[in-house]
Each structure stands twice: as C-alpha cells, then as structure tokens.
Enzyme design. Structure first.
Site, PDB file in Angstrom:
ATOM      1  N   ASP A 145      31.823  47.234  41.583  1.00 49.12           N
ATOM      2  CA  ASP A 145      32.790  46.198  41.901  1.00 49.12           C
ATOM      3  C   ASP A 145      32.466  45.015  40.992  1.00 49.12           C
ATOM      4  O   ASP A 145      31.355  44.904  40.464  1.00 49.12           O
ATOM      5  CB  ASP A 145      32.753  45.814  43.382  1.00 49.12           C
ATOM      6  CG  ASP A 145      34.044  45.083  43.793  1.00 49.12           C
ATOM      7  OD1 ASP A 145      34.808  44.651  42.899  1.00 49.12           O
ATOM      8  OD2 ASP A 145      34.293  44.946  45.007  1.00 49.12           O
TER       9      ASP A 145
HETATM   10  C1  BGC Z   1      37.390  43.367  44.480  1.00 46.53           C
HETATM   11  C2  BGC Z   1      37.836  44.720  43.992  1.00 46.53           C
HETATM   12  C3  BGC Z   1      38.704  44.550  42.783  1.00 46.53           C
HETATM   13  C4  BGC Z   1      37.919  43.803  41.721  1.00 46.53           C
HETATM   14  C5  BGC Z   1      38.665  43.597  40.426  1.00 46.53           C
HETATM   15  C6  BGC Z   1      36.798  42.519  43.386  1.00 46.53           C
HETATM   16  O1  BGC Z   1      36.677  41.219  43.822  1.00 46.53           O
HETATM   17  O2  BGC Z   1      36.466  43.527  45.526  1.00 46.53           O
HETATM   18  O3  BGC Z   1      38.506  45.402  45.010  1.00 46.53           O
HETATM   19  O4  BGC Z   1      39.166  45.791  42.338  1.00 46.53           O
HETATM   20  O5  BGC Z   1      37.590  42.532  42.230  1.00 46.53           O
HETATM   21  O6  BGC Z   1      39.664  42.657  40.571  1.00 46.53           O
END
Ligand code: BGC
Length: 742
Positions: free
Chosen positions: A263
């Site tokens: 993530d």
């Molecule tokens: C989120 C993810 C997301 C990623 C990219 C993170 O803050 O938890 O679900 O895909 O950002 O935007």
C-alpha cells in the site's frame, strides 16, 4: 505494379526473418514462464532493482532498454482515478480522464448476484485498459468488523462466503481486459483509525474462517495477478512485509504467483521487504531533506538500500529474482499481452452497467402500509428533503475519489422521472458538509447555506406539510470521520442532527420515506415512525436514476444487506468485547488490537448473543411477496468425500415480477468446539414472474461443514448431525432439514 509486388514479397521475407529472430521474451507465442526466464536472464542488477519500486506516484519503470513497458497502477475500486502529477497527489489536469463511477462495493455485495460482479469487473476493467493501466487497485474485501470503519463502503460486507463469491467474478472480469486486479488490503485492515500503527492480534481460527477466505478465493479461484499489503501490523510486522501472511500463507499455502504491491507508504524496512514477500514498493515516504529531494525513489526500501546490501554481499539475489519474475509475469499477462482488448471509457454500456448494478443493490429495508412504490395515480406533489438529495458523492472518501463524466443526484433523478406527473419541491433540512473537493477535483457545487438549524428544519416541515409524499435523503457522506479513508466514524448515529429532522418530518407527513445514503449501518431511533426506509449506498454516476426507478417501482428492489444493522454499538461483537480500537503501548506508538470476539463477527455475534438486529444480514424487501415450500434433501447422509443437495421451491405470490435471494445457512448441531449458530454456505438470486415457482438446489459438501482447527492447522468437518437452513435473511428461516456427516 510489378515493383510493388516485389517490394511486398521482400517485405514479407524480411518480416519472417525478423519473426524467427524474435527474442523469446518478446514472442507472444511462447509460454509466459519461458518469456519471464528469458527476460530475467537479460537484465542487469540495476534494472532488476529499478523494476521493483516506484518511479512516480503510480508507476514503476519496466526495462526501457529491453522494450519492457512501465507498470501503471490506478485506483480503484469504483472507477478509474483521475491522473495525478508525476510526484504529487495533485491533479495532472488532463481533460480526458473523467470516468464512469460504479456503485461502491457495498452496493455490489448487496446485489447478491455474482453476474453483477462480473459485469462490474469487466466494465471497470475496460475503463482501466483504455487508460492504459496495468493494475487496477481493487477490489477490497476486508471484513466488516465494526460499523465505525471509515472504509467499509469499499468492501463487500461481513460474511466471508458472500464476499468470496462476489470477489471472484469481479477479478475475472477486470483481468479479461489484460488488466491485473489488485485485491486489497491484505490483511486484517478492519479499521482506519491508527491504521499504520495497529497491531492485530487474532487467533488462527478467526483469521482462516473470517478474514482470509475472500482473499483466498480471489487468488485461487479468481487467479488475481496482484494483491496489496495493508498498512497495519500483524504479529508485530507490517503486513506489506509480513512473513506469516505473505510467505507462509499467500505464496506458500495458496501458491500465489502474482505480485505483492505495497500500500502507498506501507513499506517500512528493507530487510523485511527483501525476505518477507513484498514485490513492488509504492508510495514510500522520504524526508525530502537528507533523502528524497532529487532522488526520492532511489531511497525506497527496495531501491538503493537493497542494491547496497547485494553489492556488499549482505544478501543474495534469490529473493530479487523472485520479485522480478513476478513483476515480469504481470507485465506479460497485461501490457505485453498482444491479444488484450482495447477497452473503452465513458461508454453508454458502462453507464448502463453502473445503473443496473445500482438498481440491483438498493435495499428496501422497511415498507409499512406499502408506502412504496410511490403511486403516481395518487401522489401529485413530492417533497424531497435532505443534503444527500443534492450532494455529489463520487468526490471524497480518500483514494477511491473520482472525477466523473457525470453524477445524477437523487433530486435530479426524481425530477426527471416524475416530470409531467408530479411536482417536486426541495428543502435542505440540515446542513452537513458543504465542502466539495478532493485532491484537486472539485464538484463545482456551492452547498453553503447560512441559515440556522431551526430555520432549515422549519422550512423542511412546511414543505413536507404542503406535499402528499415526502422523501428524505440523508445518511453519511465522504468527508473525514464518515465514510472516508484514514479515519473512522465516532458513533453509530446519523450526523448533523438528522434524527431530529426525520422525527419532525414523520410528524408532519405520514407518507415518509427515508433513503439512507451510506456504506455503513447507522442507528435509526425513528424506525417505528417512518413507514418506508431504503438503504441507498453510494451508487455512482447513475445514483439518482437508480433510486428514482426503485422509488416509483420501475424496478422492483432486490438488494439484500451484506452486513447487519445493529440496534446499537453495544450489540456489535468487537464493541461489546471492548476490542476496538485497541490499547496503546506505553512505550511506543503501537495499538494492540485483540480481536476478542474471534469468529463471532456480524450475524454470528447476534446469533450467539440472541440479539435482534435493527435489520439483519441478508435482509431486503420486495414489492412482491414470496413463499417458500419445504426444503428437501436428496439423501440424508454424506461422507467427507461426497456431497448432498438441498432443494427448495420458491413462489412469487404477489402481482409483480421480482427477484428473491434464497439463502442457505448450515448449522453444526453438536461440535467439540464453539461454532456459530449458523453460517452462510449458499445463495441464489432468482427472478420470478407473478405466480411462478422455481426450485433452487444447493450443494453441501465438506467445505460447507468445516471449521478451522488452529491446533492442527487443518480444516475439520466433524461427523455428526447438521442442519441446512433455507432462509430469506439471517433471521428469517423458512425451512430446515437435518442430515448426518458420516
Ligand atoms: C490506499 C489504497 C490506495 C492507495 C493508492 C492508499 O492510501 O489505502 O487503497 O490504493 O492509497 O492511492
């Protein structure tokens, strides 16, 4: 002419020589594994390192020298996120990146229809493909453990069986476009508060029975090509480089051959990232001073620090090659698959799909005196009240925020549908959140209103009195502290004084319908005073049209709740057990959060504690009625290696066509371990014309009867008596039959 023909022949000859010399990795006719090995053998150490971490907010570089393309990711999971700047979250300002917003995944789960999940995946995959993305960052399948979790709207509810059945077709649909689905957030990311600092403590039984099945199904049945590690810790290790989750379970037990993506900012340690299963690092933070001003990406955990360790002989290259193989495999499956379709964005078919899914997911929770559908022969003046009748819901909520081609508000949808047949009068009722911006995308709506709460209420009541029908659109929104990433809700109740408004409206007009727009359960202290209640989710681009269609009865509602609406927080397992949001350690900023309720999540908890929920899991009404016949078994005994079948006839006893979701729960009557009173093990959505009867048959096998034995680390089905319960919801059992496991 002759010259041209000769040139053509020469051209063909040249082409065939070139074709013979094509390196294996470029030859689409070669097996993917041969292409992977060939490409790997041609790469330098530096190229390998470059391939496994970001070069921008959402991309990694591929291997330019070999013509192996970049990997581009996009959020996910409800539509394709607008393009951001190379190094920033700010908008890139493209004018051709507006998308179709599909309903939030809670709504998809509420369709209880895997065909809708396939349509969803295929459609959103086409949009991702058109935007030339290799990875779609979705779907999300974290289990609904508490109604306070700000991100429940992005997930598929509280039940592992339902979410497993819904995630598989979504993944397959996306990947049929040559775009990898990235199932998230693996694992145990069940609250947003302290999401980077929560260390989850859960027993293996709950882990395997409740929190992992949807991920496992996505990997083993959906064949997901990537998965995203979550922000939280488990066993004191961040989940983006977690030995137990990634090495032992995902890659070991499940044989996952895809890419583990961190993530954004979820990686924290080079050594763990090397050895504990992370393959592709994104979003890591650098302090921008001593590191990161000009070379932020070189400072990623899997960048320069990794290279140094290899060069100094501290670590070998076996792990690196494994990571690179996985990324190459993903590239060959996606961007370098010459047969992948071209995709499309903003097509009429996608808006239709979005609307269809929305219509099937809307849940009719309550319908006293048949207040719904709105009878256009009688109703001539409709009051529409509430901020959520006008507020855009596709902007906000965190990374799932979108820039849409259009979004039909409930008010516009109703005005359009009722045009020429009934007058629509709008009143605001309350002011919630007037802001309308996320990450540089602005709604363009001016929702500011300086009137006092009393003035707004008085106006709403006046309007309600002057009309013969009232529809209140309220609930939550996508602002921080509501249905939004990075924070949780503070309470189960509705915000902004909405309860008071609803109670006043109920007194002003007996024909009241409340539409709750949310991805979470809310408290409804007015439930007995309001005849009609609809769960309206976040429905995406076609929200208003879908809601209007259900309200007037063009569409007969057939959604069913994918999670329990409790009467209070105290009736939710983790809150009752005081197991949220955990306990902060004295010496460090880590919150230990022990899942004390174990496997008893959602209806499993209500059943155990004999609690009557406000609305149970699986609940949803229709404008017609259904009657169930007696369930029968083809045999009343099975062994661990075979299966039995339970069949039940269901009849539409009303006067309009409708769909019923027939649910099968299984109960282990006597067990050596504590087991839920019943567990969902089958469901089927059937369409029935008035008077029509259809029989539904479910298969029951060992997997429907097993629990996870955490001492032996195996699934166990104990011989003895079981019951198959055919039901219309978790509290509405229609028929049951007993059988034996030999
Ligand atoms: C989120 C993810 C997301 C990623 C990219 C993170 O803050 O938890 O679900 O895909 O950002 O935007």
């Amino acid at each position: 002419m002759k010259k041209m023909a000769l040139a053509c022949v020469a051209g063909l000859a040249l082409f065939s020589v070139q074709a013979q010399q094509l390196p294996v990795y470029l030859d689409g006719n070669q097996p993917i594994e041969s292409r992977v090995e060939d490409a790997l053998s041609r790469m330098t150490l530096q190229e390998k390192i470059a391939m496994i971490h970001a070069q921008s907010k959402f991309s990694s570089p591929g291997v330019p020298r070999l013509g192996i393309p970049e990997v581009w990711c996009t959020d996910g999971p409800h539509g394709i996120r607008p393009e951001v700047l190379w190094d920033e979250w700010n908008q890139a300002g493209w004018t051709n990146d507006s998308c179709v917003a599909f309903p939030a995944l809670t709504c998809l789960a509420a369709t209880w229809n895997p065909d809708m999940a396939l349509l969803y995946g295929k459609s959103i995959g086409e949009e991702a493909r058109y935007r030339n993305k290799s990875i779609l960052l979705g779907p999300g399948v974290n289990i609904y453990r508490t109604p306070l979790n700000g991100r429940n709207f992005e997930y598929m509810g509280e039940d592992p069986y339902l979410s497993s059945k819904m995630v598989v077709p979504y993944v397959r649909g996306v990947q049929s476009n040559g775009v990898a689905a990235c199932v998230k957030h693996f694992a145990l990311n069940n609250n947003e508060i302290n999401r980077h600092t929560s260390n989850v403590i859960v027993d293996d039984r709950a882990l395997y029975e409740i929190y992992l099945p949807a991920f496992k199904a996505a990997v083993q049945e959906g064949h997901a090509w990537s998965i995203m590690g979550s922000y939280n810790l488990y066993k004191n290790q961040h989940c983006c480089h977690n030995e137990y989750l990634l090495n032992d379970i995902l890659k070991g037990e499940w044989g996952f051959d895809g890419v583990v993506v961190s993530d954004w900012g979820g990686a924290h340690d080079t050594d763990e990232a090397i050895s504990n299963g992370l393959d592709l690092e994104f979003g890591s933070w650098t302090n921008g001073l001593s590191s990161g001003t000009s070379n932020a990406y070189d400072n990623y955990y899997l960048a320069y620090p990794y290279l140094q360790r290899i060069k100094s002989g501290k670590v070998g290259t076996a792990e690196l090659d494994d990571k690179v193989r996985r990324v190459l495999r993903l590239i060959f499956r996606t961007t370098m698959d010459r047969n992948r379709p071209f995709g499309s964005i903003g097509s009429p078919e996608h808006f239709d799909a979005s609307r269809h899914i929305a219509e099937e997911g809307i849940v009719l929770l309550q319908n006293r005196n048949n207040v719904l559908p709105l009878d256009l022969n009688k109703v001539k003046k409709v009051a529409v009240i509430g901020e959520n009748a006008i507020k855009m819901m596709t902007v906000g909520g965190g990374s799932s925020s979108l820039k849409v081609k259009y979004e039909i508000s409930p008010l516009d949808g109703l005005r359009h549908r009722l045009a020429g047949q009934a007058e629509v009068v709008y009143a605001r009722g309350y002011v919630g959140d007037a802001s309308g911006e996320y990450n540089g995308v602005v709604t363009g709506q001016d929702l500011s209103d300086n009137r006092s709460a009393e003035e707004l209420l008085a106006e709403a009541v006046d309007v309600a009195r002057s009309c013969d029908y009232v529809i209140f659109f309220g609930g939550l929104n996508k602002s921080a502290g509501q249905d939004c990433e990075d924070s949780d809700r503070q309470a189960l109740g509705l915000p902004y004084g909405q309860d008071k408004v609803i109670e006043a409206l109920a007194k002003a007009n007996k024909n009241l319908v409340v539409v709750n727009i949310s991805g979470n359960a809310v408290a409804m202290p007015w439930v007995d005073e309001v005849p009609g209640i609809i769960q309206g989710w976040f429905l995406g681009s076609e929200a208003g049209n879908a809601l209007a269609a259900v309200i007037v009865g063009d569409v007969n509602p057939s959604g069913r709740l994918p999670f329990t609406f409790p009467t209070s927080l105290e009736n939710v397992g983790c809150h009752r057990m005081d197991a949220y949001p955990g306990v902060k350690r004295a010496s460090e900023n880590i919150w230990d959060i022990t899942y004390k309720e174990g496997i008893f999540v959602g209806y499993r908890w209500s059943d155990k504690e004999k609690l009557q929920p406000l609305f149970p899991f699986g609940h949803g009404l229709s404008y017609t009625s259904f009657s169930y016949g007696k369930a029968t078994l083809d045999r009343n005994e099975l062994s661990a290696s075979d299966s039995i079948h339970v069949t039940v006839p269901v009849t539409n006893t009303g006067s309009v066509a409708g769909a019923e979701v027939v649910q099968l729960y299984v109960r282990d009557v006597k067990s050596s371990v504590a087991r839920p009173l019943k567990e969902l093990k089958g469901f089927r959505k059937i369409q029935l014309a008035p008077g029509e009867t259809k029989s539904v048959t479910f298969t029951i096998d060992k997997s429907s009867l097993s629990y996870f034995d955490d001492k032996q680390h195996v699934w166990v089905a104990e011989p003895g008596k079981f019951e198959a319960l055919v039901a219309a919801s978790a509290t509405d059992i229609k028929s049951k039959v007993a059988f034996q496991l030999k």
